[in-house]
Motif scaffolding. Structure first.
Motif, short mmCIF file in Angstrom:
data_model
loop_
_atom_site.label_atom_id
_atom_site.label_comp_id
_atom_site.label_asym_id
_atom_site.label_seq_id
_atom_site.Cartn_x
_atom_site.Cartn_y
_atom_site.Cartn_z
N LEU A 169 0.89 -1.34 -0.14
CA LEU A 169 0.10 0.03 0.01
C LEU A 169 0.95 1.12 0.35
O LEU A 169 1.80 1.24 0.75
N VAL A 170 0.31 2.11 -0.66
CA VAL A 170 1.17 3.70 -0.76
C VAL A 170 0.35 4.65 -0.10
O VAL A 170 -0.74 4.95 -0.76
N GLU A 171 0.15 4.50 1.17
CA GLU A 171 -0.79 5.27 1.70
C GLU A 171 -0.77 6.74 1.81
O GLU A 171 -1.94 7.41 2.44
N GLN A 172 -0.01 7.27 1.35
CA GLN A 172 0.07 8.74 1.12
C GLN A 172 -0.95 9.18 0.00
O GLN A 172 -1.41 10.10 -0.13
N ASN A 173 -1.44 8.16 -0.73
CA ASN A 173 -2.41 8.38 -1.75
C ASN A 173 -3.67 7.47 -1.48
O ASN A 173 -3.73 6.32 -2.07
N CYS A 174 -4.36 8.06 -0.30
CA CYS A 174 -5.31 6.79 0.18
C CYS A 174 -6.73 7.63 0.52
O CYS A 174 -6.56 8.92 0.91
N PHE A 175 -7.83 7.12 0.10
CA PHE A 175 -9.11 7.48 0.62
C PHE A 175 -9.73 6.26 1.57
O PHE A 175 -10.30 5.53 0.95
N ALA A 176 -10.08 6.55 2.80
CA ALA A 176 -10.61 5.42 3.52
C ALA A 176 -11.73 6.04 4.19
O ALA A 176 -11.92 7.11 4.71
N LEU A 177 -12.84 5.26 4.05
CA LEU A 177 -14.39 5.32 4.84
C LEU A 177 -14.24 4.15 5.79
O LEU A 177 -14.26 3.12 5.54
N GLY A 178 -14.21 4.59 6.76
CA GLY A 178 -14.31 3.47 8.14
C GLY A 178 -12.95 3.06 8.45
O GLY A 178 -11.82 4.02 8.17
N LEU A 179 -12.85 2.01 9.13
CA LEU A 179 -11.67 1.65 9.76
C LEU A 179 -10.94 0.50 8.79
O LEU A 179 -11.66 -0.33 8.68
N TYR A 180 -9.80 0.49 8.71
CA TYR A 180 -8.90 -0.55 8.25
C TYR A 180 -7.62 -0.75 9.09
O TYR A 180 -6.99 -0.03 9.60
N LEU A 181 -7.27 -2.02 9.08
CA LEU A 181 -6.16 -2.44 9.90
C LEU A 181 -5.29 -3.28 8.97
O LEU A 181 -5.75 -4.37 8.24
N GLN A 182 -4.02 -3.12 8.71
CA GLN A 182 -3.01 -4.05 7.72
C GLN A 182 -2.15 -4.70 8.65
O GLN A 182 -1.51 -4.09 9.50
N LYS A 183 -2.02 -6.03 8.56
CA LYS A 183 -0.95 -6.80 9.11
C LYS A 183 -0.70 -7.56 8.05
O LYS A 183 -0.98 -8.40 7.68
N GLY A 184 0.81 -7.27 7.57
CA GLY A 184 1.22 -8.03 6.64
C GLY A 184 0.46 -7.83 5.26
O GLY A 184 0.22 -6.55 4.91
N GLN A 185 0.15 -8.93 4.70
CA GLN A 185 -0.59 -8.51 3.49
C GLN A 185 -2.01 -8.83 3.62
O GLN A 185 -2.83 -8.92 2.80
N GLN A 186 -2.55 -8.83 4.96
CA GLN A 186 -3.96 -8.96 5.32
C GLN A 186 -4.60 -7.77 5.71
O GLN A 186 -3.66 -7.03 6.65
N ILE A 187 -5.53 -7.55 5.23
CA ILE A 187 -6.19 -6.06 5.44
C ILE A 187 -7.73 -6.33 6.24
O ILE A 187 -8.35 -6.92 5.42
N LYS A 188 -7.93 -5.84 7.06
CA LYS A 188 -9.33 -6.00 7.75
C LYS A 188 -9.86 -4.66 7.63
O LYS A 188 -9.54 -3.63 8.09
N LEU A 189 -11.19 -4.82 7.06
CA LEU A 189 -12.23 -3.72 7.02
C LEU A 189 -13.17 -3.62 7.87
O LEU A 189 -13.86 -4.90 8.13
N SER A 190 -13.51 -2.39 8.59
CA SER A 190 -14.78 -2.56 9.56
C SER A 190 -15.97 -2.69 8.55
O SER A 190 -15.99 -2.42 7.56
N PRO A 191 -17.30 -2.92 9.26
CA PRO A 191 -18.36 -2.90 8.51
C PRO A 191 -18.82 -1.67 7.76
O PRO A 191 -18.46 -0.47 8.13
N TYR A 192 -19.17 -1.91 6.47
CA TYR A 192 -19.64 -0.67 5.75
C TYR A 192 -18.53 0.26 5.43
O TYR A 192 -18.85 1.36 5.84
N SER A 193 -17.54 -0.19 5.02
CA SER A 193 -16.29 0.62 4.82
C SER A 193 -15.94 0.31 3.57
O SER A 193 -16.11 -0.47 2.84
N ALA A 194 -14.73 1.44 3.06
CA ALA A 194 -14.21 1.25 1.68
C ALA A 194 -12.71 1.98 1.96
O ALA A 194 -12.52 2.44 2.86
N LEU A 195 -11.86 1.13 1.08
CA LEU A 195 -10.59 1.65 1.01
C LEU A 195 -10.10 1.78 -0.45
O LEU A 195 -10.18 0.85 -1.23
N LEU A 196 -9.69 2.93 -0.75
CA LEU A 196 -9.10 3.41 -2.09
C LEU A 196 -7.77 3.78 -1.89
O LEU A 196 -7.57 4.92 -1.17
N VAL A 197 -6.97 2.96 -2.47
CA VAL A 197 -5.25 3.27 -1.94
C VAL A 197 -4.52 2.83 -2.92
O VAL A 197 -4.57 1.71 -3.95
#
Length: 543
Positions: free
Chosen positions: A508-536
């Motif tokens: 992920l290049v998080e300098q160019n990111c739009f996030a709705l809700g919460l997300y957590l990255q652990k290695g190559q695993q990304i956990k997204l909260s309910p009704y969320s979006a990640l544009l990165v």
């Protein structure tokens, strides 16, 4: 830098003038009201406005029944008001599209009055007149969307005339070359005034089968789609012969040729066909037909990830010679917050739906009030105005619930008008008023402004290609890319957290990111909260 017309990747804000802002306090929104609020629209960050019809009309279908294409109905203002809107909009960097209804007129139009007067006059063949069967019945089984037969008996001519909608909306005969030329002339009248283009209402309804072939019946399990269900007999037929005829292509090409004479002018077509996506592809193919078209596939009540995957995939596969346009709300359907939110819909869901809308490859239409996450209004039968809803009540309550006045502030009638509005102000809309949301950093309005700004400043999100469309449960994902950037788009459409596994060769290049809700990255695993979006943005670590 990708060079293209302004309409590619544009966001078009639809205004329903009757319900937008009332400048003269008669209870009905008007064109001076639109003029007064253009700064609000420009500050949203959209590129254009689409004005629903304001033509001279008896208002049986609230402006979609036109009695004079070159006059503004006095309830909305006059032609000078249109000119003022165009001038101010252009100064704010906005384009102006008009809603043009070509396939039918009002029965109060002088053309129809002359046509029905006799079988021998200059306009006798401008509408579709047919003798009855020997037993007096209509010539075939075609049905009106608004209920009943599509044929209305006229005692003046002792013939039936065709109408796809209300009986007071007779269909024009596009097999007549004089009619086709006249409608091009009506369109050009507004082009000469500086209008930047048109949203063409029901554009695939212009032509009918001249042999009047009966439409075939649908089996019981097929009586859904195009926004219809078994509560409307229109859903019982395949509408192969009363609309979407092959002759329409040549007329659309004539429209495009006219628009090409006015640099920057565009066409946006509304498509409701048996195979709407195929028809969109056909109507936007190459640079000789419509610039844009949208359909009703995302205007239904289906929003689960597998359905969205199916629709998006079909559009991407079929529309290869044109440019798509997307809509999840308009003046004809239940507000998206309710329609996709299971009847109520949360603010988080509303934000998610619009993040998805503005992430898809193509242009997009945003309906007034959806930037406020307005829920559908519950209109009592006594207050209904929509003839469609009155006809099919109570199974179908019509379109008034998405047409109630825009809430501007918490004053009388939410600041829409000092007089009694033409439709009641919806309960609960006061708390969602513009003035209130502007002060709330977490509001839907401020979220939309932020999202629109991010999109406008991202060339790849406006103009890039799409690939890697995937679905797993209620998680939808794809990438938008160009030669420089690749954006990963992930959407959790469920009310539970979900996991997304990032491909091993990407980071992920998080300098160019739009996030709705919460997300957590652990290695190559990304956990997204309910009704969320990640544009990165994603990039290979090797880069």
């Amino acid at each position: 830098m990708i060079q293209c017309g302004w309409w590619r990747g544009a966001v078009i804000y639809q205004i329903y003038p009757r319900s937008f802002y009332d400048s003269n306090n008669d209870g009905i929104g008007d064109l001076p009201g639109v003029y007064a609020q253009l700064d609000y629209i420009a500050n949203l960050g959209v590129d254009a406005v689409w004005l629903s019809p304001f033509f001279k009309s008896p208002m049986k279908d609230y402006g979609y029944d036109i009695s004079n294409y070159r006059q503004v109905d006095p309830v909305f203002g006059d032609v000078e008001d249109v000119k003022k809107i165009v001038t101010k909009a252009h100064s704010l960097g906005l384009k102006v599209l008009m809603d043009m209804v070509l396939c039918h007129t009002s029965d109060q139009h002088t053309w129809f009055k002359q046509s029905r007067s006799s079988k021998c006059n200059d306009k006798a063949d401008w509408y579709i007149w047919v003798d009855p069967n020997d037993d007096g019945t209509p010539p075939n089984n075609w049905l009106s969307i608004f209920g009943g037969s599509a044929w209305e008996w006229d005692s003046h001519r002792e013939q039936y005339y065709l109408h796809h909608f209300l009986s007071s909306q007779p269909s024009l005969n596009f097999h007549n070359s004089a009619v086709r030329q006249q409608m091009l002339d009506e369109t050009e009248f507004w082009l000469r005034m500086g209008i930047d283009g048109f949203r063409f209402d029901a554009i695939n309804f212009c032509f009918h089968d001249s042999l009047l072939t009966n439409n075939p019946a649908k089996s019981k399990n097929k009586r859904r789609g195009r926004g219809f269900s078994t509560d409307n007999p229109y859903a019982y037929q395949y509408h192969y012969y009363d609309n979407t005829r092959p002759e329409n292509i040549a007329f659309i090409e004539d429209l495009r040729e006219l628009l090409n004479q006015y640099p920057g002018a565009i066409s946006l077509g509304e498509i409701a066909a048996e195979d709407s996506i195929e028809t969109m592809a056909e109507y936007t193919h190459s640079n000789t037909r419509l610039h844009l078209a949208y359909n009703f596939e995302l205007l239904t009540d289906e929003c689960h990830a597998s359905y969205l995957h199916q629709v998006i995939n079909q559009v991407n596969q079929k529309i290869t010679g044109g440019w798509p346009c997307w809509a999840i709300g308009n003046h004809d359907v239940v507000r998206v917050r309710n329609r996709w939110g299971g009847g109520k819909g949360s603010l988080a869901q509303a934000k998610l739906y619009h993040t998805l809308l503005l992430s898809l490859k193509g242009s997009a239409c945003l309906y007034q009030g959806d930037e406020l996450a307005l829920p559908q209004a519950d209109i009592e039968y006594v207050d209904l105005c929509d003839p469609y809803g009155i006809r099919f009540w109570p199974r179908f309550k019509g379109r008034d619930g998405c047409r109630t006045p825009m809430p501007w502030n918490e004053q009388l009638n939410c600041g829409f008008s000092q007089a009694k509005p033409w439709l009641p102000v919806a309960k609960g809309h006061s708390a969602l008023a513009v003035s209130h949301q502007l002060q709330d950093d977490d509001s839907m309005l401020n979220f939309c402004k932020h999202l629109l700004s991010w999109r406008k400043n991202s060339e790849v999100m406006r103009l890039g290609e799409m690939k890697n469309l995937q679905v797993e449960g209620e998680l939808l994902s794809f990438t938008r890319f160009d030669e420089q950037v690749c954006i990963l788009c992930i959407f959790n459409l469920s009310d539970k957290p979900v996991d997304y596994k990032l491909a091993k060769n990407y980071a992920l290049v998080e300098q160019n990111c739009f996030a709705l809700g919460l997300y957590l990255q652990k290695g190559q695993q990304i956990k997204l909260s309910p009704y969320s979006a990640l544009l990165v943005e994603i990039a290979s670590p090797a880069e």
